[in-house]
Design a protein around this motif. Structure first.
Motif, short mmCIF file in Angstrom:
data_model
loop_
_atom_site.label_atom_id
_atom_site.label_comp_id
_atom_site.label_asym_id
_atom_site.label_seq_id
_atom_site.Cartn_x
_atom_site.Cartn_y
_atom_site.Cartn_z
N VAL A 161 14.00 -1.08 2.55
CA VAL A 161 15.14 -0.33 1.60
C VAL A 161 14.66 -0.13 0.31
CG1 VAL A 161 17.49 -0.62 0.92
CG2 VAL A 161 17.20 -1.04 3.24
N ASP A 162 13.86 -1.21 -0.16
CA ASP A 162 13.30 -0.93 -1.52
C ASP A 162 12.33 0.23 -1.51
OD1 ASP A 162 13.31 -2.06 -3.92
OD2 ASP A 162 11.16 -2.95 -3.92
N MET A 214 0.78 -1.19 0.01
CA MET A 214 -0.07 -0.07 -0.06
C MET A 214 0.97 1.42 -0.10
SD MET A 214 -1.72 2.29 1.23
CE MET A 214 -0.65 2.07 2.89
N ILE A 215 1.71 1.45 1.08
CA ILE A 215 2.74 2.34 0.89
C ILE A 215 3.63 2.37 -0.27
CG2 ILE A 215 4.26 1.39 2.73
CD1 ILE A 215 3.90 5.14 2.41
N LYS A 216 3.69 0.92 -0.61
CA LYS A 216 4.64 0.51 -1.56
C LYS A 216 4.07 1.19 -2.89
CE LYS A 216 7.72 -2.04 -4.05
NZ LYS A 216 8.02 -3.35 -3.83
N ILE A 275 22.50 -1.69 -3.70
CA ILE A 275 22.63 -0.43 -2.75
C ILE A 275 22.61 -0.79 -1.10
CG2 ILE A 275 21.36 1.46 -4.08
CD1 ILE A 275 18.79 0.78 -2.66
N ILE A 276 22.25 -2.22 -1.20
CA ILE A 276 22.56 -2.79 0.41
C ILE A 276 24.03 -3.29 0.39
CG2 ILE A 276 21.93 -4.80 1.81
CD1 ILE A 276 18.84 -4.11 0.74
N ILE A 277 24.57 -2.96 1.75
CA ILE A 277 25.98 -3.41 2.08
C ILE A 277 25.65 -4.45 3.01
CG2 ILE A 277 28.01 -2.47 3.44
CD1 ILE A 277 27.51 -0.80 0.89
N SER A 278 26.50 -5.54 2.72
CA SER A 278 26.28 -6.71 3.57
C SER A 278 27.61 -7.06 4.26
CB SER A 278 25.92 -8.05 2.87
OG SER A 278 26.73 -8.18 1.76
N ILE A 329 11.10 4.66 4.69
CA ILE A 329 11.45 3.37 5.37
C ILE A 329 10.68 3.39 6.63
CG2 ILE A 329 13.27 2.45 6.95
CD1 ILE A 329 15.20 3.19 4.68
N LEU A 330 10.66 4.80 7.17
CA LEU A 330 9.91 4.61 8.49
C LEU A 330 8.09 4.32 8.31
CD1 LEU A 330 11.78 6.90 10.71
CD2 LEU A 330 11.25 4.49 11.46
N LEU A 331 7.54 5.21 7.23
CA LEU A 331 6.19 5.06 6.99
C LEU A 331 6.05 3.63 6.48
CD1 LEU A 331 5.40 8.16 4.73
CD2 LEU A 331 4.77 7.74 7.22
N GLY A 332 6.92 3.01 5.79
CA GLY A 332 6.72 1.55 5.40
C GLY A 332 6.77 0.67 6.92
N SER A 333 7.79 1.04 7.78
CA SER A 333 7.71 0.16 8.84
C SER A 333 6.56 0.27 9.81
CB SER A 333 9.00 0.47 9.61
OG SER A 333 8.89 1.56 10.26
N VAL A 334 5.92 1.40 9.95
CA VAL A 334 4.72 1.51 10.61
C VAL A 334 3.68 0.62 9.88
CG1 VAL A 334 2.98 3.30 11.26
CG2 VAL A 334 5.16 3.92 11.72
#
Lengths: 189, 189
Positions: B30-31, A1-3, A186-189, B108-113
């Motif tokens: 992160v996406d 949804m936010i996506k 973009i993700i550092i592992s 990120i924070l809106l997605g986490s909520v």
């Protein structure tokens, strides 16, 4: 949804000039910024609203549009933004604004997409000229301008390989293509 | 709807230690940042993910918590974040990051909520120590740390008069109160 909202929230630079945005909608959008985080809860941002042809005409010439599209000087007369929100930093409250304007702008743009609008954050601004044109007080620093309207262009997300070219471009049909790095890149592992 | 998420998205600093956050969820978050705007579409941000006790223990001591709560040194052992996302600026791509990390952090924070989590953006970081602890490469600049978890505190929004005190505070029940300026106070007309 936010996506869904985040995906829909592209940087739009061409708009349907027949669709206006009311002052009430602009205030609703600023309310989303008001309720978002700010560094140390200082809330040092101020918001200047514009949705009249007269005021919009003062703002438009002070903005630079789409740096990578060398042959495109910006939206034509009939595809310009219906409104602007100018985000200002109140130096009477703080001397630094961190990334507060980014937080605020993202809330505003996600809200505008939900309402059927869209827009673009613009940081390339003739700040002295805009300050003068709008009579902005000395203690207010121009941080960002958000252009808003009913989008009238198609924006297509594409993948870019690591180290590949991230410049956006327009095809012959005028569709706007935006290369995006992969999650893996973009993700550092 | 976005308004609901924005209101729910308070800065949470105390968490339920029994609820973890998977790597998959962190990547989904992160996406959202990946698909958000960045200055000149440069996408110069990198994201370091942490959700293991070992790695979380390296990050926690490098963060400063809630500057206005002088008697509170930060979350106790059993209320610490389940995960962190460290937002880095890749100086191999750009020397300036504008407010890109604010845009990313808000997504990120809106997605986490939305997923039932919550967190806090932290900019007060012992950057040299964190770089060393996590072995972060020299060309990556630490911009922001997002602490994440299942919130275990009540945050109450309050109104503040123009010029009033914006410092957040805790009442005797441990509820966290956050004074917010009014819309009228932040809109320039």
């Amino acid at each position: 949804m936010i996506k869904e909202l985040v995906v829909k929230n592209r940087s739009y630079r061409r708009f349907d000039m027949n669709v206006s945005i009311s002052g009430e909608i602009l205030r609703d959008l600023v309310d989303l910024a008001r309720l978002s985080a700010t560094g140390g809860n200082k809330q040092a941002l101020k918001f200047l609203l514009s949705n009249t042809p007269e005021m919009n005409r003062k703002i438009f010439p002070q903005l630079s549009w789409a740096a990578y599209l060398k042959d495109w000087p910006g939206p034509a007369e009939d595809e310009r933004p219906a409104a602007y929100i100018v985000i200002l930093g109140d130096t009477g409250i703080s001397n630094t604004f961190g990334c507060d304007h980014g937080i605020a702008a993202q809330s505003i743009l996600l809200g505008s997409v939900e309402k059927g609008f869209g827009g673009c954050m613009i940081a390339s601004i003739n700040r002295p000229a805009l300050k003068k044109e709008l009579g902005i007080a000395d203690h207010l620093e121009i941080l960002l301008v958000i252009a808003l309207g009913k989008p009238a262009e198609i924006v297509i997300l594409e993948s870019v390989a690591p180290g590949g070219d991230i410049k956006y471009w327009r095809d012959e049909q005028g569709r706007h293509h935006v290369p995006k790095r992969s999650l893996q890149d973009i993700i550092i592992s």
